[in-house]
Design a protein around this motif. Sequence first.
Motif, short mmCIF file in Angstrom:
data_model
loop_
_atom_site.label_atom_id
_atom_site.label_comp_id
_atom_site.label_asym_id
_atom_site.label_seq_id
_atom_site.Cartn_x
_atom_site.Cartn_y
_atom_site.Cartn_z
N ALA A 248 -8.42 6.92 4.39
CA ALA A 248 -8.42 8.24 3.59
C ALA A 248 -7.40 8.57 2.91
O ALA A 248 -6.35 8.39 3.05
CB ALA A 248 -8.82 9.43 5.11
N GLY A 249 -7.67 9.45 1.93
CA GLY A 249 -6.50 9.97 1.07
C GLY A 249 -6.64 9.13 -0.32
O GLY A 249 -7.52 8.47 -0.58
N THR A 250 -5.61 9.37 -1.23
CA THR A 250 -5.27 8.89 -2.51
C THR A 250 -4.54 7.86 -2.34
O THR A 250 -3.37 7.55 -3.03
CB THR A 250 -4.92 9.76 -3.46
OG1 THR A 250 -3.77 10.33 -3.03
CG2 THR A 250 -5.90 10.87 -3.67
N ASN A 251 -4.73 6.79 -1.47
CA ASN A 251 -3.92 5.46 -1.30
C ASN A 251 -4.16 4.46 -2.48
O ASN A 251 -5.10 4.33 -3.16
CB ASN A 251 -3.93 4.76 0.18
CG ASN A 251 -3.85 5.64 1.27
OD1 ASN A 251 -2.67 6.25 1.23
ND2 ASN A 251 -4.91 6.02 1.97
N SER B 253 -8.04 -3.10 3.14
CA SER B 253 -7.63 -2.07 4.23
C SER B 253 -7.05 -0.59 3.59
O SER B 253 -7.19 0.44 4.23
CB SER B 253 -6.57 -2.72 5.15
OG SER B 253 -7.42 -3.96 5.75
N CYS B 254 -6.50 -1.12 2.40
CA CYS B 254 -5.45 0.15 1.93
C CYS B 254 -6.49 1.02 1.28
O CYS B 254 -6.54 2.11 1.56
CB CYS B 254 -4.64 -0.51 0.82
SG CYS B 254 -3.77 0.82 -0.13
N CYS C 245 0.92 -1.27 -0.06
CA CYS C 245 0.07 -0.09 0.08
C CYS C 245 0.91 1.23 -0.05
O CYS C 245 1.91 1.34 0.71
CB CYS C 245 -0.92 0.10 1.32
SG CYS C 245 -1.86 1.35 1.28
N PHE C 246 0.60 2.20 -0.86
CA PHE C 246 1.21 3.50 -0.94
C PHE C 246 0.39 4.46 -0.80
O PHE C 246 -0.69 4.55 -1.32
CB PHE C 246 2.20 3.62 -2.47
CG PHE C 246 3.02 2.65 -2.64
CD1 PHE C 246 4.44 2.98 -2.35
CD2 PHE C 246 2.87 1.38 -3.01
CE1 PHE C 246 5.30 1.72 -2.62
CE2 PHE C 246 3.82 0.28 -3.44
CZ PHE C 246 5.12 0.55 -3.18
N ASP C 247 0.96 5.77 0.08
CA ASP C 247 0.33 6.90 0.34
C ASP C 247 0.30 7.78 -1.01
O ASP C 247 1.05 7.59 -1.86
CB ASP C 247 0.67 7.52 1.46
CG ASP C 247 2.09 7.87 1.50
OD1 ASP C 247 2.49 7.96 0.38
OD2 ASP C 247 2.50 8.04 2.57
N SER C 248 -0.28 8.94 -0.85
CA SER C 248 -0.40 9.80 -2.04
C SER C 248 1.21 10.33 -2.33
O SER C 248 1.25 10.71 -3.35
CB SER C 248 -1.28 11.03 -1.51
OG SER C 248 -0.80 11.68 -0.49
#
Length: 290
Positions: A136-139, A131-132, A115-118
């Motif tokens: 919240a956000g553009t994961n 789960s990823c 899983c990577f965040d924005s």
Amino acid sequence: MLDFLIKYYLIRPQFRVLFIWIGVLALSGLKEFVFIPDSYFSDSTNFFNIYIVKYNWIWTVWLVTPYAFITSFVYSCDHWKRGSVATGLRWLFLTGLFYFWTIVFDGISNLTGLCFDSARNPLLDITDKQSCMKLAGTNRWRSFEISNQAFTLTLSALVIASELQIQKYWKYISTHAAETSPCLAIGSKSLIRLKARHKTTKTTINYLFIFCSILSIFWEFSLICTCLYSHGFITKALGAAFGILSWMVAYLELFRNRSFPIYPGYGHLKSLITHTPAKENRNGVDKKKE
């Protein structure tokens, strides 16, 4: 419209497999080398993707099983209970196969992904795609994936084509049933019941055939859109390959097991509704009537 759809389904599923496989490879390859402009169907949030394609197996079961059960009630003759059991087992197996591969594909994605965040930083504490995507956000979840959409669309299209094959010669039941089995001798109660069932269900079966055919054509169109707008070449090719393999194992092997065959059309009328009636037989019957 009915005649057109029947002619379209004159193509045997074995040949349809080749068309689908070549089409998936060609269109997926085209996507890799040619820019395909966006359209309504490239948007994963469009109406058709959210409410129809996403639940394509449910739609397939909902529309095709009534056709399968009603036709088995007719062609199974006096053994309609056995025919109903065979149809139920066939669809239970197909549904189990669908969920089995769906779980396997999700497992492969979870085992090989991160899983990577924005900001493209890996979130090592997140170990599964679901789960990823809930964070919240553009994961984004990046992994090796097998296209579940290509798999289910391929499988659904081939299953529908296989189930509808008996429609090609369905109209001959009332006139040629007596030629197919000693159990259906002219004047027998079995033949009378068979003709009555065939007449009573004819309109319903024709309408169900039309709905199922339209659904199958939509699945094929959706598969084209999947190849042109989403996933990667290997992902789509593997998805389609698993769909084809599953169909081959089911309809060409398991359902034709000699101990307990459960393929569509099995019964006293199998030589009539699963093969083309010989012209000489039809002409012979007509001459006798004259």
